[in-house]
Motif scaffolding. Structure first.
Motif, short mmCIF file in Angstrom:
data_model
loop_
_atom_site.label_atom_id
_atom_site.label_comp_id
_atom_site.label_asym_id
_atom_site.label_seq_id
_atom_site.Cartn_x
_atom_site.Cartn_y
_atom_site.Cartn_z
N LYS A 43 0.92 1.67 -8.60
CA LYS A 43 0.23 2.63 -7.74
C LYS A 43 -0.36 3.78 -8.57
N ARG B 14 0.82 -1.22 0.00
CA ARG B 14 0.00 0.00 0.00
C ARG B 14 0.85 1.27 0.00
N TYR B 15 1.91 1.30 0.81
CA TYR B 15 2.66 2.55 1.01
C TYR B 15 4.08 2.52 0.44
N LYS C 108 9.52 2.27 2.66
CA LYS C 108 8.91 2.76 3.91
C LYS C 108 8.68 1.60 4.88
N SER C 109 8.18 0.51 4.36
CA SER C 109 7.93 -0.67 5.19
C SER C 109 9.23 -1.22 5.76
#
Length: 419
Positions: free
Chosen positions: A205, A82-83, A87-88
């Motif tokens: 995305k 999702r992001y 970042k994860s």
């Protein structure tokens, strides 16, 4: 003509700067993940003495970490889809380094259990974010090599844990070892500054935003259509592979350091450290070799080779209490008993589409880790009655089952382009 010249280049000259950057980010995070997680195994003998734990309780705390890592892998897989992968990856590193540090303040078994539980969330998240980042950034013909190099960082981290314990325990005890675990948080800052998201994820995305797609939850998609069989196969293979690994390598440091009259090898702290570092040199070669072999002869043949030889070697290691025999056998056990992990990232990436790739990788790998979380407790319980060495022999069944699953059900995905 240009294509012929390109094919004659050494493989590493075909790799872009962005691909190297992604590999370093994922590899360093994985190495330090290994270091933080395995610090517990390095100080387990001292912790059991001070907090008055038996082997079953000691194994159970390792189980708690693995259980939470299964949930963490699933959680961070969805975050990565999702992001973004980077970042994860960054957040997961901060989580596991912070709670490793807090383990050093534990005054009771319960406190230590809570910190290990929370540490596991970041541990599980790091692998799935890093695997998605690498498999989507690197070309198909070098994907196996890349994952092999990243996975080999686990052996470096394992060896670092042994070195840190060997140096710190005589000076500041087991608490000081855990305090050292905050170091990986610095890597998260570096990752945030310059590691790019894979182009394939950015494109996905952008399309989703433009079309304003409202899809069903990504976890649900793993259990529908043609993807379901790969979800089941990936999860089952992960269970067998990880049960064998965690049952064995969680307890090897304790086995080496336990007195002979209590069923161990009776090595002192410096010898145990040396034996583990040498063993992890074998593991490092195994991880890297798996990646190169998988790109050369295929994923399937390489998996079968490693699982089958692990099933043969582990019982011999468990039956060897002589220090010299353990020194000789150790690198070979680690080579075949660890190296197969290099194949998981590439194979799972090649089985799942981009929109659910990290979720699929995270679910399969960490479902296996969640079930395999029982392995340290099972081995600890068995060791109470028969000794650790004999309990190790039981783990050969897991490796043999993994080889059978690959032989019968895993398709060959070498060279598959991701979409």
């Amino acid at each position: 003509m240009a294509q012929a010249q390109l094919s004659n280049k050494p493989w590493y000259k075909e790799v872009t700067q962005n691909q190297w950057r992604a590999l370093i980010a994922a590899g360093s995070g994985w190495a330090l993940d290994a270091m933080d997680v395995m610090l517990y195994s390095m100080v387990l003998v001292q912790v059991m003495q001070e907090l008055q734990m038996d082997k079953t309780a000691g194994g159970f705390l390792a189980t708690l970490t693995l259980l939470s890592s299964a949930f963490g892998g699933l959680l961070f897989g969805m975050v990565a889809d999702r992001y973004g992968r980077t970042k994860s990856l960054m957040i997961s590193i901060i989580v596991y380094s912070l709670f490793t540090f807090l383990c050093g303040f534990s005054q009771t078994v319960t406190q230590l259990a809570v910190f290990r539980l929370l540490l596991g969330l970041g541990m599980g998240g790091e692998w799935v974010a890093g695997a998605a980042l690498i498999t989507e950034t690197w070309d198909a013909k070098h994907r196996g090599k890349a994952m092999g190099l990243v996975q080999s960082a686990w052996a470096i981290g394992y060896a670092l844990a042994a070195i840190v314990a060997g140096l710190v325990i005589p000076l500041w005890g087991w608490r000081g070892v855990f305090f050292f675990g905050i170091v990986p948080a610095l890597v998260a800052i570096w990752i945030r500054k310059g590691t790019k998201e894979p182009e394939i994820w950015e494109k996905m995305k952008q399309e989703a935003t433009t079309q304003k797609k409202k899809s069903k939850p990504k976890l649900v998609e793993l259990f529908s259509g043609k993807v379901l069989r790969w979800t089941i196969l990936g999860a089952a293979l992960s269970v067998c592979a990880q049960f064998g690994y965690w049952g064995l390598f969680t307890w090897i440091p304790s086995y080496l350091g336990t007195p002979v009259d209590q069923g161990g090898a009776g090595l002192d702290i410096m010898k145990s450290t040396t034996w583990i570092v040498i063993m992890q040199a074998g593991a490092w070669l195994g991880y890297v070799s798996f990646g190169f072999l998988a790109d050369k002869i295929g994923r399937k043949k390489t998996f079968i080779l490693f699982f089958a030889l692990a099933a043969l070697l582990v019982p011999f290691y468990g039956m060897s209490s002589d220090a010299t025999r353990l020194l000789i056998l150790g690198p070979f056990v680690a080579f075949f008993g660890s190296g197969y992990f290099s194949g998981f990232g590439a194979v799972l990436a090649e089985l799942f589409p981009t929109e659910i790739r990290a979720t699929g990788q995270g679910f399969c790998y960490n479902f296996g880790r969640g079930i395999a979380a029982t392995a340290p407790t099972v081995v600890g319980f068995m060791a109470t009655g028969m000794g650790l060495g004999a309990a190790f022999g039981f783990l050969a069944i897991s490796f043999a089952l993994a080889a059978i699953l690959v032989l019968l059900f895993l398709p060959e995905t070498m060279g598959k382009q991701l979409n």
